[in-house]
Enzyme design. Structure first.
Site, PDB file in Angstrom:
ATOM      1  N   PHE C 150       0.808  -1.224   0.000  1.00 44.94           N
ATOM      2  CA  PHE C 150       0.000   0.000   0.000  1.00 44.94           C
ATOM      3  C   PHE C 150       0.840   1.272   0.000  1.00 44.94           C
ATOM      4  O   PHE C 150       0.369   2.330  -0.392  1.00 44.94           O
ATOM      5  CB  PHE C 150      -0.949   0.006   1.209  1.00 44.94           C
ATOM      6  CG  PHE C 150      -0.270   0.204   2.538  1.00 44.94           C
ATOM      7  CD1 PHE C 150       0.086   1.484   2.985  1.00 44.94           C
ATOM      8  CD2 PHE C 150       0.023  -0.882   3.358  1.00 44.94           C
ATOM      9  CE1 PHE C 150       0.695   1.659   4.225  1.00 44.94           C
ATOM     10  CE2 PHE C 150       0.644  -0.712   4.584  1.00 44.94           C
ATOM     11  CZ  PHE C 150       0.993   0.560   5.016  1.00 44.94           C
ATOM     12  N   LYS C 174      -1.412  -7.041  -9.141  1.00 47.80           N
ATOM     13  CA  LYS C 174      -2.468  -6.904  -8.138  1.00 47.80           C
ATOM     14  C   LYS C 174      -2.023  -5.829  -7.143  1.00 47.80           C
ATOM     15  O   LYS C 174      -1.153  -6.084  -6.305  1.00 47.80           O
ATOM     16  CB  LYS C 174      -2.687  -8.225  -7.399  1.00 47.80           C
ATOM     17  CG  LYS C 174      -3.962  -8.212  -6.532  1.00 47.80           C
ATOM     18  CD  LYS C 174      -3.958  -9.274  -5.484  1.00 47.80           C
ATOM     19  CE  LYS C 174      -3.156  -8.902  -4.263  1.00 47.80           C
ATOM     20  NZ  LYS C 174      -3.398  -7.606  -3.635  1.00 47.80           N
ATOM     21  N   SER C 227       5.051  -6.927   3.998  1.00 54.61           N
ATOM     22  CA  SER C 227       5.608  -7.266   5.309  1.00 54.61           C
ATOM     23  C   SER C 227       6.330  -8.612   5.253  1.00 54.61           C
ATOM     24  O   SER C 227       6.059  -9.451   4.394  1.00 54.61           O
ATOM     25  CB  SER C 227       4.491  -7.347   6.343  1.00 54.61           C
ATOM     26  OG  SER C 227       3.768  -8.548   6.166  1.00 54.61           O
ATOM     27  N   CYS C 282      10.085   1.018   3.720  1.00 53.32           N
ATOM     28  CA  CYS C 282      11.010  -0.024   4.174  1.00 53.32           C
ATOM     29  C   CYS C 282      12.433   0.511   4.331  1.00 53.32           C
ATOM     30  O   CYS C 282      13.292  -0.161   4.890  1.00 53.32           O
ATOM     31  CB  CYS C 282      10.962  -1.222   3.255  1.00 53.32           C
ATOM     32  SG  CYS C 282      11.533  -0.861   1.600  1.00 53.32           S
ATOM     33  N   GLU C 383       9.259  -3.960  13.641  1.00 54.95           N
ATOM     34  CA  GLU C 383       9.000  -2.896  12.681  1.00 54.95           C
ATOM     35  C   GLU C 383       7.822  -2.050  13.171  1.00 54.95           C
ATOM     36  O   GLU C 383       6.802  -2.590  13.587  1.00 54.95           O
ATOM     37  CB  GLU C 383       8.666  -3.523  11.325  1.00 54.95           C
ATOM     38  CG  GLU C 383       8.530  -2.504  10.227  1.00 54.95           C
ATOM     39  CD  GLU C 383       8.473  -3.153   8.835  1.00 54.95           C
ATOM     40  OE1 GLU C 383       7.982  -4.280   8.729  1.00 54.95           O
ATOM     41  OE2 GLU C 383       8.936  -2.519   7.866  1.00 54.95           O
TER      42      GLU C 383
END
Lengths: 483, 483, 483, 483
Positions: C150, C174, C227, C282, C383
């Site tokens: 996202f 996708k 993730s 990230c 994280e």
């Protein structure tokens, strides 16, 4: 009577068709080691023709087989490691450890050629237009010539010969007539390798032989290492005859020492750079740029270290610096020192009158250091090729870079610093082919291209590394359609 | 009064400091299109100095930014596609479709330069000895010169310029004074690109300008495309001044047609090879080797096909073959035809007296075919650079290969066959830089190196492909230790 | 009523065969922007089948033509630059400048694909044994799937799609159901490009669609960014179905600041690293390692700088930090902050109660800073993916490296120092995929491989650079003999 | 009592902590050669830990030094060439010439690793943005595991181990418990090499040991060669534990013989493909596609040639085909033959009842040929891994390609033809990893990647060639700014 060297042509040791010979002299003892023939154009022609004939089958020999000969060769070199090293000492004057270093480096170049099966690859794209494929075949060219200098009689030919033949070419090597013995010995090892006749050929000689190699229509390319003056001539002459050429010329290497440099590690490094091989190498340091306030302490430490260096006969294990390769070279260096004094530099350490016990006739010069050198002096501009250090005091990094980039040469340059920022700017901006960061002798290893800038290099593809494979091969483009 | 062309130096259009001008003539109509100045060494100096100054910042411009200018340039070329194509027709005489093909190919070369960020990479090995890292930095060099030929006024400069500047160099282009208009137009597009001033410079002129480029100390390298005779001179002269050089010279291309060839596809292909651009290109076919018993049928079909070719003014859509670029060229070609007859070849098809309606003054020669040519004739040895086909009948594959390899040139060669075995031997053994298999014009696409053998190429690194990136960059080796 | 997004399958926009939709919400305003369908396995099947059918001709389309479509695509992206950027702001919550940065980076990835003709090359060796040639053909594979996260709705798909199709494959993308609008818009541009139908396909959806892609036998490989937890599942599941996979997972990035660091440049850099995209990337910094005695001054400066950061709605030009992408993310981050306090860290700056005027319902969290964090705390291990900085005080370089290497992640790490020696050891020893030296966000550019270590990456070939070309192609070895 | 094999862990030969042993049987004589331990997870842990510890220093050992150990190793392999070859015969059952071929090929893989210094290079771009440089460092990863199959006990480990350690990794090799003696012997040579302890480790065993290797957190990657069934499990399991993996699985190789094929050279080639190593290799031919009207003559010649093949004990120089590796394998093959008959194929040549004089207990099966096989039969779909040829008659090239591409496997396929056009389409369209053109065993040489398609390969990076260097290294991107 001393031995007269012979040429190896088409797998046979043959006498040169000449009456002219040059004595090969041990510079530490003046002993005449052998007589080197001044081969004639006819000798060269025979060698090139042999190489040309051998090429036909050699090219078709699979590359894995070709490199396998080199593996056998490498094993022989390891076996004869000490013998070759001693020969290097005898004819070139350096110390035995320096000679061993040279031989080790040369073997690394042979090892590099083991990777030719992976590097000598054509490339291909399918469907460059509908149904048509395109391939760049990577193929050898034919006969190549290698003209070697006196200072690294083993190493320099090894930069070229192994890759050249691994790529499927054949070769004629012409060593320097000053130091021809090492290659002579090495070519005897080729015989043990049982390489097909004519793949490698050895022709001893000087200018005439060199010219004949450049003029022969079958020679596809020439690799030369030596002075810039001769290099320029060879560059122009070889191209006149349509050949590809690569020329590694002379040098004038600057070492900049920043005020934050760690002198404990820098000084021994600088010693090695200036006095290793008695300064007779293209990567030797020639000028120290003392940047800012490190000047006084640096000068002191350099002087102390240089004074401790033990000069002596190369085969004497205690020697840390050996002889000057020839009497003529020695005279040239002495002349340069005199000129330095005349132009106003201050000779802090004078190596001119050094005498080595037991080797009183040897061509020795002790480590010498000039202070108060300025960029416009001959000391700062011309190649000395001897154990002479010139110190220039510059105020800052910027001036250091400008001073270096004003040189006509551009072989190597080093910086000593702890700061990443100085290192980055130095390697980015200094116009030299080899950059050392806290390293005094920035010697490219065998898988990296080795070349300089300005008058230190002519051509485009360097020796060593992938460049050498490209130099010894050609791309042939094939466009295929099958309808 | 006709326009006098100007030079683009440092982003400004300036008049050459000369009184000498060459008329630029439309070879189909004899219309004078413009006057091309014979720029002086002073003009060249100004251009090189501008390029030299521009280099400092251009080099530091990130490679992604540099290629982005080229993407804008490409978009402009697409927009002006038809205009450029027509200019090519007008000054070079080829047909509009040929011109469009040229422009398309040239744009592909611009597109190739988009890959420079991926290709212009240094390489690195950690721990070459304990704690010491080694990097080969890949850096630009400075100013480069490009000397272009008359026959591909758009395409040839595009082989070099985009890669040169994408790599961070700056450039001076000197078009042929015969066909300078296309580049003149293209450089106007550079203005729209808003490339920094001095990165690309245009100097019109002839021998004097060329010499000045070769002599200027700031010029690092020269790329030339043209005849072998001139190429040789430039190779020698540029190296004399220490530069890297790549020379693409002339050609004498053989097409071998095996008896198993599929004539239905081969014949149109052969037509394109010999008569495309009226034979005025270095990849044009020059000699047909009819192998074995295909000779008679092949000859017949070639003759039939050649007779059908419609010669005419390039902007006339119906034209299949255009004009000879200059009156002088036409005379040279007519001389070659006469020589062919004199030496005993049989002129099956005579294009000498062709007149194109409405373009009676145009430099036209119709498709010509010689039969019974032998390898020793001038027709089989010298470059004609015109629409003249020579047929040699050879008995077998072996003779075909031998005949081809006897040539002094080695630009291209093709084979027509269905057999994989013939194709393999042909591409393996034929000494030409570009090989076609069932392809008459073996044109390397932009990502493949383009070069020839023998007198067709001097140097080592070719134009186009990874070679061109290597030519326009240098490796600087950095050895780092941080203690 | 809000728009219901559709899938692009085989060149047509079709409705997903589902009743389930997820609202796409502007995190700065809570406005519902559209409804994203939860496509079914049937939808996926249709898309993969379309891609599979399209592959047959697409593969045969010359690579130059394939990349030319991408050039047109790039031009459209430039044209729609602002529109795409705004869409990114609206659905992902970041500031307009961050969005522009994302789009620019994404376009660079498209530009990288222009180099595929040079990178997608097979290689060849002649005479691997006598008369036998060997070629590694480089060919595409078929259909690939890309599962996007996202946080970078534009950039991440651009890492994969352009190279995949330039190499001759076809693709199904996708997007994340949280931020599907950007790709929806981008795929409308594909229509303008007139890419052949079925080459690129868009399927909106969540887990079911992802599973169907991994299970479809025609899908050759899967690229995932998200993730680590989900990444692990996808790695295992895709391999279970025999596919090649590359997984870019989560991160926990450490920035070490040495005592010799230049804080004037380091601090703004660190701000950008931690609070850029509100920490939702990230490559965002997560922990500051203050090394030695820089601790107090660094802490102070970070605090001062963080306090000045203006948080606001992304389309408001004054905003320097935007919203948290979803309400759920915001809650997770708040939970992490609470946990930090519970575990004993000291919350120096508390962004929890921040309210943005005019956007009171937006998912905002202000810059937050924890001091006195220890390596065993959750704050130092998990994280957070939000604007939370944890400061750990470590005594020396050695401890800094050990602390970093104890992490389960290994995406990025940075060091701030002036010393070349620290930098060298850091990049040599720190186990992270991306290392910054005086750079807070160590983002690999498009021609460099992008991947991490430990749980930050699964697979071997990274996204971007030559790796991506290798991932999207396969080598087929051909051994040929013609007798 | 027979010898119980031991593991080599950290430079010491230690007993496995198990009571379970598998007899190692000479398939030609049923002699028990040794007992192979079924090492436990504890044994594996010890080996991996040793490798993990050794890695720290090994990684820092310069790559030139690392490859030099391999050169010594190669010399030892040459010295022990015959001994190793005989061991291969004894435990694997093949003929001595086949064993020598295997050892030669394995040594070539060692030689390939000599090129790692040239291949294991990071790459760098200066000024990716102003003053910022970017490098992709190429670094080793840590411990790797190699799981070997029974059929090439020497060759297969050599595909992986030399490159893995040349790249700076350490390794644990687990040979097949069926043929563990060769590696056992080879690892004794490692001792002579004086490789640092723990760099290479040998663990004998089966499923438990394999699982323990896949589960150990320090193992970074797994290379497996064996059946597709086991390969799939290992692919899934290794990825579940986050590792990089490459799996070479089974095969079903088709050889298409076109009607224009030269049978004089094709037939011996086909014999070698089907019956070399008694069909027990992943490159063995399994199905002959007789295309068009060559069917009858081809069948006849194959039958004649197969009948002449002398089956016997591997150490008997006269033997042209050896034994089936295990009794279990033999039974499986006999079962396949029975199934072939049951499904309606015609058994033209029946090798089932073959008895070798003097070796009556050996696991021998003679060359067998089925005619009238159809694509839907088990014979045409499942891997047999034995000396069984199935002939399918197809009408044309198109059907041949379709038939091959219908297979679940895709390891190798060959075509026999004189036409370049068939060859081009075959290599372009056939979905197999290794294509032979007039070559029956399309074995990629050591510098080319070796992998298959479909169920014949899982992963992306193949064994051998540049792929193997990429598999055993990782890119770490460094972004540097020095202000």
């Amino acid at each position: 009577m001393t031995t007269q060297l012979r040429n190896l042509i088409n797998g046979e040791w043959v006498e040169a068709t000449t009456e002219k010979f040059t004595p090969v002299i041990n510079p530490g003892t003046q002993e005449v080691l052998a007589e080197c023939p001044d081969s004639t154009p006819d000798d060269v022609k025979r060698a090139v023709n042999a190489a040309s004939t051998a090429y036909v089958e050699w090219r078709q020999t699979p590359v894995l087989s070709r490199t396998r000969y080199l593996m056998t060769f490498k094993n022989l070199l390891e076996e004869h490691f000490e013998k070759i090293s001693k020969l290097v000492v005898k004819e070139a004057g350096k110390t035995i450890d320096e000679a061993r270093g040279e031989v080790r480096r040369g073997i690394e170049s042979v090892e590099f050629a083991f990777s030719v099966p992976s590097l000598m690859t054509g490339f291909k794209v399918e469907d460059i237009s509908s149904g048509i494929d395109e391939t760049a075949e990577c193929q050898p060219l034919g006969v190549f010539a290698m003209l070697a200098p006196f200072n690294f009689p083993f190493l320099v030919p090894m930069w070229f010969l192994p890759v050249a033949i691994a790529c499927g070419n054949t070769m004629v090597v012409k060593p320097s007539p000053t130091t021809p013995l090492t290659m002579d010995y090495v070519f005897k090892l080729w015989e043990e390798v049982e390489l097909p006749e004519g793949v490698v050929n050895l022709v001893h000689g000087g200018v005439d032989a060199a010219n004949a190699l450049m003029e022969h229509p079958d020679v596809k390319g020439v690799s030369f290492v030596g002075s810039s003056t001769v290099g320029k001539i060879i560059y122009e002459k070889s191209t006149k005859h349509g050949k590809r050429v690569q020329i590694q010329g002379g040098a004038k290497n600057y070492l900049a020492v920043m005020s934050d440099a760690n002198l404990a590690t820098a000084v021994p490094n600088i010693m090695g750079s200036f006095y290793g091989c008695a300064g007779q190498r293209c990567l030797a340091g020639s000028v120290v740029l003392a940047v800012g306030d490190i000047y006084e302490s640096l000068k002191k430490e350099l002087l102390t270290a240089a004074r401790k260096l033990k000069v002596g006969y190369g085969l004497d294990d205690a020697s840390q610096m050996g002889a000057i390769a020839t009497q003529k070279s020695k005279e040239r260096i002495l002349g340069m020192i005199k000129k330095g004094i005349d132009e106003g530099a201050e000779l802090l350490l004078d190596g001119r009158n050094l005498v080595v016990d037991g080797y009183e006739t040897g061509n020795f010069i002790g480590p010498s250091i000039f202070d108060k050198v300025t960029p416009d002096m001959t000391l700062a501009q011309e190649e000395i090729f001897g154990p002479v250090m010139s110190i220039i005091h510059v105020p800052d990094f910027e001036t250091a870079v400008t001073t270096i980039n004003a040189s006509n040469y551009g072989n190597a340059a080093s910086i000593f610093t702890q700061k990443g920022g100085y290192a980055r700017e130095f390697k980015y901006r200094v116009n030299a082919g080899n950059i050392g960061v806290n390293v005094g002798v920035a010697a490219a290893t065998a898988s990296f291209p080795f070349g300089g800038k300005n008058d230190s290099f002519f051509g485009d593809l360097h020796g060593q590394g992938p460049d050498s494979v490209r130099f010894y091969t050609d791309y042939k483009v094939v466009i295929e359609r099958w309808v």
